[in-house]
Enzyme design. Structure first.
Site, PDB file in Angstrom:
ATOM      1  N   GLY A   4     -23.387   4.774  23.913  1.00  0.00           N
ATOM      2  CA  GLY A   4     -23.514   3.632  23.015  1.00  0.00           C
ATOM      3  C   GLY A   4     -24.957   3.398  22.624  1.00  0.00           C
ATOM      4  O   GLY A   4     -25.404   2.261  22.458  1.00  0.00           O
ATOM      5  N   GLY A   5     -25.678   4.512  22.452  1.00  0.00           N
ATOM      6  CA  GLY A   5     -27.124   4.438  22.243  1.00  0.00           C
ATOM      7  C   GLY A   5     -27.572   4.141  20.828  1.00  0.00           C
ATOM      8  O   GLY A   5     -28.764   4.276  20.520  1.00  0.00           O
TER       9      GLY A   5
ATOM     10  N   ASP B 223     -22.494   7.747  20.470  1.00  0.00           N
ATOM     11  CA  ASP B 223     -22.026   6.500  19.862  1.00  0.00           C
ATOM     12  C   ASP B 223     -20.817   6.809  18.996  1.00  0.00           C
ATOM     13  O   ASP B 223     -20.414   7.970  18.861  1.00  0.00           O
ATOM     14  CB  ASP B 223     -23.134   5.812  19.063  1.00  0.00           C
ATOM     15  CG  ASP B 223     -23.002   4.281  19.139  1.00  0.00           C
ATOM     16  OD1 ASP B 223     -21.909   3.754  18.797  1.00  0.00           O
ATOM     17  OD2 ASP B 223     -23.973   3.610  19.531  1.00  0.00           O
TER      18      ASP B 223
ATOM     19  N   PHE C 236     -16.583   5.138  24.431  1.00  0.00           N
ATOM     20  CA  PHE C 236     -16.549   5.102  25.895  1.00  0.00           C
ATOM     21  C   PHE C 236     -15.230   4.635  26.504  1.00  0.00           C
ATOM     22  O   PHE C 236     -15.090   4.585  27.724  1.00  0.00           O
ATOM     23  CB  PHE C 236     -17.710   4.283  26.470  1.00  0.00           C
ATOM     24  CG  PHE C 236     -17.980   2.964  25.800  1.00  0.00           C
ATOM     25  CD1 PHE C 236     -17.038   1.953  25.780  1.00  0.00           C
ATOM     26  CD2 PHE C 236     -19.211   2.731  25.196  1.00  0.00           C
ATOM     27  CE1 PHE C 236     -17.303   0.738  25.189  1.00  0.00           C
ATOM     28  CE2 PHE C 236     -19.491   1.519  24.593  1.00  0.00           C
ATOM     29  CZ  PHE C 236     -18.528   0.510  24.595  1.00  0.00           C
TER      30      PHE C 236
ATOM     31  N   HIS D 192     -22.648  -6.274  28.315  1.00  0.00           N
ATOM     32  CA  HIS D 192     -22.546  -7.699  27.997  1.00  0.00           C
ATOM     33  C   HIS D 192     -21.765  -7.963  26.706  1.00  0.00           C
ATOM     34  O   HIS D 192     -21.464  -9.116  26.392  1.00  0.00           O
ATOM     35  CB  HIS D 192     -23.930  -8.339  27.938  1.00  0.00           C
ATOM     36  CG  HIS D 192     -24.720  -8.022  26.693  1.00  0.00           C
ATOM     37  ND1 HIS D 192     -25.766  -8.812  26.258  1.00  0.00           N
ATOM     38  CD2 HIS D 192     -24.631  -6.998  25.792  1.00  0.00           C
ATOM     39  CE1 HIS D 192     -26.275  -8.296  25.151  1.00  0.00           C
ATOM     40  NE2 HIS D 192     -25.607  -7.201  24.850  1.00  0.00           N
TER      41      HIS D 192
END
Length: 246
Positions: A79-80, A104, A125, A143
């Protein structure tokens, strides 16, 4: 950080948010449908980090690169986004020849910054993790999701670690709040996460609880800003007492 809610209440909150906004799916589903929203989100993520110290100043990433086999992947940045984190690592350690992957969603990858030494890969992911790297990195990812979903994708990552004692680390870059005395601005972000994503910022205690549910243990925590940004170095509970590739 907000008052603990049972999983059923979180589902109800997610449904309420979606009905209120007259849409289905998450914000990230909307980014897949709207290039304008996606570009705005990417710009917001970039602006959020502007002016902050780098975690590379407090975390011994070079130590984690030692004893890598030539064919071993060094980092999978999950998720970069467009690659700032992965590129930062490559620039910090230009002598490392091991592969660094930026992962991603398929819609994000075309926007990734082209950089020698960093390979962009489409990956979501919620699917099994195909990359076995020394470090699997998640920066400001957890988060964004309710704990029940975060537990799922953490387990997907654990499944990629395998029995190799040199493939142990899940590296989490997120805010880790003390249990009391948090600045009002940060508590405001916590409420925003609840209202917008049915998620939350977390205290140290809540991080430990989440990791335990996923089958992980926080081995070390490194704070690198005055606003609670921290690196949490996590290992599978089953391997926590074994060698860690230091």
């Amino acid at each position: 950080m907000w008052l603990y809610i049972e999983w059923l209440d979180v589902i109800i909150l997610e449904v309420f948010i979606n009905v209120h906004r007259r849409r289905r799916g998450t914000n990230f589903d909307r980014y897949r449908r709207s290039q304008n929203d996606l570009i705005a989100f990417i710009a917001t993520c970039k602006a959020e980090q502007k002016g902050l110290p780098s975690w590379l100043e407090v975390y011994s990433i070079e130590e984690k690169s030692k004893s890598l086999a030539p064919e071993q992947i060094f980092i999978a940045d999950i998720g970069g986004g467009i690659g700032h984190q992965a590129i930062g690592v490559e620039q910090w350690l230009p002598q490392i020849n091991n592969r660094i992957f930026l992962q991603d969603q398929e819609v994000v990858v075309p926007h990734a910054i082209k950089h020698d030494g960093v390979e962009a890969m489409a990956y979501g992911f919620f699917q099994p993790q195909p990359i076995k790297a020394r470090i699997h990195c998640m920066s400001s990812i957890i988060h964004d999701w309710p704990n029940r979903k975060a537990t799922g994708f953490l387990k997907n990552t654990i499944s990629a670690l395998g029995p190799d004692p040199m493939i142990l680390f899940i590296f989490i870059d997120d805010k880790s709040f003390p249990n009391s005395g948090v600045h009002w601005y940060e508590t405001g972000i916590d409420i925003t996460m609840m209202a917008g994503l049915a998620s939350q910022e977390s205290t140290v205690e809540q991080w430990n609880d989440l990791m335990e549910k996923a089958g992980l243990k926080i081995h070390n925590t490194y704070a690198y800003t005055g606003t609670y940004n921290s690196i949490m170095e996590c290992v599978p509970v089953s391997q926590e007492e074994g060698p860690r590739g230091r």
